[in-house]
Design an enzyme around this catalytic site. Structure first.
Site, short mmCIF file in Angstrom:
data_model
loop_
_atom_site.label_atom_id
_atom_site.label_comp_id
_atom_site.label_asym_id
_atom_site.label_seq_id
_atom_site.Cartn_x
_atom_site.Cartn_y
_atom_site.Cartn_z
N HIS A 199 0.80 -1.22 0.00
CA HIS A 199 0.00 0.00 0.00
C HIS A 199 0.84 1.27 0.00
O HIS A 199 0.36 2.33 0.39
CB HIS A 199 -0.93 0.02 1.23
CG HIS A 199 -1.86 -1.14 1.31
ND1 HIS A 199 -2.83 -1.36 0.37
CD2 HIS A 199 -1.97 -2.15 2.22
CE1 HIS A 199 -3.51 -2.46 0.70
NE2 HIS A 199 -3.01 -2.96 1.82
N HIS B 124 -8.25 -4.47 -0.91
CA HIS B 124 -7.76 -5.83 -1.20
C HIS B 124 -8.72 -6.55 -2.12
O HIS B 124 -8.64 -7.76 -2.28
CB HIS B 124 -7.62 -6.64 0.09
CG HIS B 124 -6.92 -5.93 1.18
ND1 HIS B 124 -7.58 -5.33 2.22
CD2 HIS B 124 -5.60 -5.69 1.37
CE1 HIS B 124 -6.70 -4.76 3.03
NE2 HIS B 124 -5.50 -4.96 2.54
#
Ligand SMILES: Nc1ncnc2c1ncn2[C@@H]1O[C@H](COP(=O)(O)OP(=O)(O)O)[C@@H](O)[C@H]1O
Ligand SMILES: Nc1ncnc2c1ncn2[C@@H]1O[C@H](COP(=O)(O)OP(=O)(O)O)[C@@H](O)[C@H]1O
Ligand SMILES: [Mg+2]
Ligand SMILES: [Mg+2]
Ligand SMILES: [Mg+2]
Ligand SMILES: [Mg+2]
Lengths: 332, 200, 332, 200
Positions: free
Chosen positions: C58, C219
């Site tokens: 991320h 996700h």
């Protein structure tokens, strides 16, 4: 290819609207609406102006580098097209504080013609010089270095020329520093997947699943080889080998490394590449200073990365390290 | 027959229609060698030219206005060269009420030379210059409009055919080297379509 | 999906090596090697520590936000996995200057369990508090706000808590400011194409050519609807409508907007989105301050964007504006 | 029969092999509801556990070392819960040279409770907790190792079947709501494979 956009015809203008709305240090100007200049107007700073320009689709290039210690103004064309002559004229005018203006941009046909025309049309009013970014070693051999295209490495010349202009240096001196920086910069890219020009119904090139192209240009111009994907270390090794083999004369033993995403490639992968690139450069006895890792010159959603080396000397080293400030690059 | 501003406006209108029809074809041709934008760019340029206000303009002024419209629409190599050529012709026509068909050969030659100077390419590099050169030669001695138009269209088509088997030597396409042999240069293809449209 | 990487097993460690090599203000530490802390050690600053942590994949989240006026330390897990309890313990220890530590991280199962365990294991030595990022309005309705997952908006809480800690505020006060910031932050995302976990042989989800999903998680967790691509303005409108409909109590009339790339989506598209988002927020009579447009919290090469709104008040407004410094976010 | 450290080590070795075999299957099951990493994560965790040094450890110490190996390998929900369960069992076994099969029901129940406490889920949420609960019940009164192993394997398989038709109510899978009906929970699937492997 999916894009978050409205009409393709509005892509550039809406992008510029958002860019300036989000960054009050950038002001959109000119009758063409296709020039970005510093909000703190450069014209009354009594310094040499530095302008650039180029096609859209490469953010933060070119407009994003307008700011103190970098560019004073920048013209911007449609996606992958040169800036119009009108916007080049306006950019030069907005950068001119009476001490002349350096035109510093990448070596592409459209850009060159339009900046040349703009310079000619202004020649009675403003003294201008030209330096072309020619850092992409994949685009021509060392014997044809002047024919090489400009890619991510041009930001190093923005930095040193911009910093030198801030010191009050005159036009010839600023031009010489920009030229020296270009002469000491080498870049090579590797593409993993294409981008698509808004409004076009096809991607700019096609790479098979698991295929990559070494040395491909930022608009999909052909590279050195096309083959299956290799490990990041193997790719970094080849890129660094090629860059070091093309080392400029008097390269010295200090360099900055720029690991740049072509767009879609994430920071994680850039850091994995950087880790290896740095180790390889250090192993050559070259000290790595002021590294840059991130999105500095992209081709929209193209996947891949470029690596640039700037070989420093005692003049451009301090200029690279001196303060600058734009929305995408700050040095203090 | 003489060429007036209306003749020029009509030719632009026709060219505009033609380019729209061939937009994706030209993009596809450019995508083989460049960035795939020749068609889209020319469609935009000719669209803007077709919108240009040519009222109360003599042919020279009209051509200059058309060139300006082109420079406002694009900064691409071909678009800028196109404007450069129009400017050169406009300069030649300056102050004249009408242009004679017999002048066309010299006008096209002056466009070719101005574009050569601006773009730095040479004849033989497989670009629009080669098409214009062929057209200029073909127009020599032609005085009737249909004869001239036909000769120009034929010359552009012939140039495209002749150069197909040679390599590109300038611009983005240069980098593909011998891979460009057998492939049409997108700029030359565009000139062929445009010359053909005007001949109709 | 092509990635510039070596062995998947080395992905995170090589990434961290590159991250710290490129950014000397970040130091990798701990026995686990999975903690990033400030180079100018926070432990002797006599301030409350602020730590975060989360899975890899991320960037710039989470580790990139370690720096003055932001995080003191950060634990980092494997791709899309929570940080290990060992790394959480180490992060808390590295942030502790004797005044206690705020654990500030996203509301995900693994992250929560490990930070809880770490806190329990350290409870005799270090006082800790917890604030969970829960800004994603797509992940649960307003009545279940505490169950929402944390996404890009958490960086606002990093900023205000970090700034407040720098002022010497005590742990409870810093915790309250972080909680208030989370309570006043709302985010929604839209996904255009998936990413792939290194080593996995499939992308994390599949969207058809021309299909998008509104509200999808970082996700690949399911969103609100899946449909064909719309115009950027239509998408921005829906996102802003949903965010404004979920406005916190006492939202007030000043907000910061964060338009964030999920990875592959380029700056051009973000600015086109921002332009519309800003106009819509302003049309509601809300003043837009301190906008952020760029790559702030990504899912590797996922395409798409998120929009966050932080509704400011007189306490957190100045904290958002006060100085901070990390490799990816600088305020002066 | 009694369970010693060697018994535990052998079970871990078996479990490690089994999980490797089912790694992509478990990833695929998780991809339907979560982020598709259950298999990869468990393979990593069991790999690390299989490498753990259990020399000179009584069963309680061995279980604690295995738990630590798991916590070093991952911070994922399931991995952390797995370690939590092992820690709880290790605490129960503390100081004992051997464990009796008859103790297993209480041990699994203590793992289940510790995991419930740590993860905040409840029985019936369609998670590994439900599998462990079924196993704990099935183990009650079993004293022979094969009987116990068979009962545990059967209970894990039954739990998976029973819960398939119910919705997931925790973690990422919760957000899919009723779409999870008819789909196996990846954690429960993993427990089934693990229990089956140990029974063999
Ligand atoms: N320097 C040049 N001189 C003459 N013609 C040129 C030159 N550069 C490009 N062209 C012509 O322009 C065509 C490409 O046009 P276009 O796609 O608009 O350019 P680009 O995308 O490279 O800016 C080529 O096919 C060629 O005929
Ligand atoms: N809070 C919880 N309590 C009990 N079991 C849980 C919990 N969260 C997840 N699980 C179990 O873990 C499995 C998912 O594991 P994994 O994919 O490793 O987690 P994630 O990727 O969500 O971190 C689920 O199938 C479920 O059985
Ligand atoms: Mg072009
Ligand atoms: Mg082109
Ligand atoms: Mg996970
Ligand atoms: Mg999972």
């Amino acid at each position: 290819m999916k894009k978050l956009m409205n009409s393709p015809a509005d892509f550039v203008d809406e992008m510029l609207e958002g860019l300036t709305a989000a960054n009050p240090s950038l002001v959109r100007g000119g009758e063409t609406g296709r020039v970005i200049r510093r909000a703190d107007d450069s014209r009354n700073k009594g310094k040499v102006g530095v302008v650039s320009g180029g096609g859209s689709g490469h953010l933060p290039l070119f407009t994003g580098y307008v700011g103190k210690g970098l560019l004073d103004a920048c013209s911007i064309g449609n996606v992958f097209e040169g800036p119009t002559v009108g916007s080049c004229i306006e950019a030069i005018q907005m950068a001119d504080g009476g001490k002349g203006v350096l035109r510093l941009y990448g070596n592409y046909g459209g850009d060159r013609m339009n900046f040349d025309m703009a310079g000619e049309m202004l020649e009675d009013e403003i003294r201008t010089t030209t330096v072309l970014g020619t850092d992409d070693i994949a685009s021509a051999g060392p014997e044809e270095r002047k024919k090489r295209r400009g890619v991510a490495g041009i930001i190093y010349a923005y930095k040193t020329a911009g910093a030198f202009a801030e010191t009050g240096a005159d036009l010839d001196a600023v031009t010489a520093v920009a030229q020296k920086t270009v002469d000491r910069t080498r870049t090579i890219g590797v593409a993993l997947s294409p981008c698509q020009v808004p409004g076009s119904d096809k991607p700019s090139f096609i790479l098979a699943e698991n295929e990559i192209e070494m040395g491909m240009g930022i608009h999909g111009e052909p590279g050195i080889w096309r083959d299956t994907l290799r490990s990041a270390d193997a790719i970094a090794d080849e890129m660094i080998d090629r860059l070091l083999n093309d080392r400029p004369e008097g390269a010295g033993n200090r360099a900055s490394i720029l690991v740049n995403s072509l767009g879609a490639t994430p920071l994680e992968e850039l850091f994995i590449l950087y880790r290896r690139a740095r180790a390889r450069v250090q192993a050559e006895g070259i000290e790595v200073v002021q590294p840059l890792v991130g999105h500095y010159a992209t081709s929209m959603e193209m996947a891949g990365a470029s690596i640039s080396l700037l070989f420093l000397d005692d003049e451009i080293g301090p200029l690279l390290a001196s303060p600058c400030e734009c929305p995408f690059w700050t040095v203090r | 027959m003489t060429i007036r501003t209306e003749t020029i406006a009509a030719a632009v209108a026709k060219a505009n229609q033609t380019i729209k029809r061939h937009e994706q074809e030209l993009n596809a041709a450019d995508a083989k060698l460049g960035d795939g934008d020749t068609g889209g760019m020319l469609a935009r340029v000719l669209g803007k030219m077709a919108e240009a206000d040519l009222s109360e303009a003599d042919p020279g002024t009209a051509l200059t206005r058309l060139a300006k419209a082109a420079t406002v629409a694009t900064g691409s190599s071909l678009g800028t060269l196109f404007a450069t050529g129009l400017l050169a012709v406009g300069r030649q026509a300056k102050g004249r009420e009408t242009i004679e068909v017999a002048d066309l050969a010299a006008f096209v030659a002056s466009a070719r030379d101005a574009m050569m100077e601006r773009g730095g390419a040479s004849l033989g590099d497989k670009t629009v210059l080669d098409s214009l050169d062929a057209i200029a030669t073909a127009l020599q001695g032609k005085t009737s409009p249909t004869e001239a138009a036909d000769a120009a269209a034929q010359a552009a088509a012939d140039a495209l055919n002749t150069f197909r088997s040679r390599p590109n030597r300038i611009g983005r396409a240069r980098m593909f080297g011998d891979q460009t042999i057998g492939i049409d240069d997108p700029g030359m293809l565009a000139v062929m379509h445009l010359a053909g449209a005007i001949a109709e």
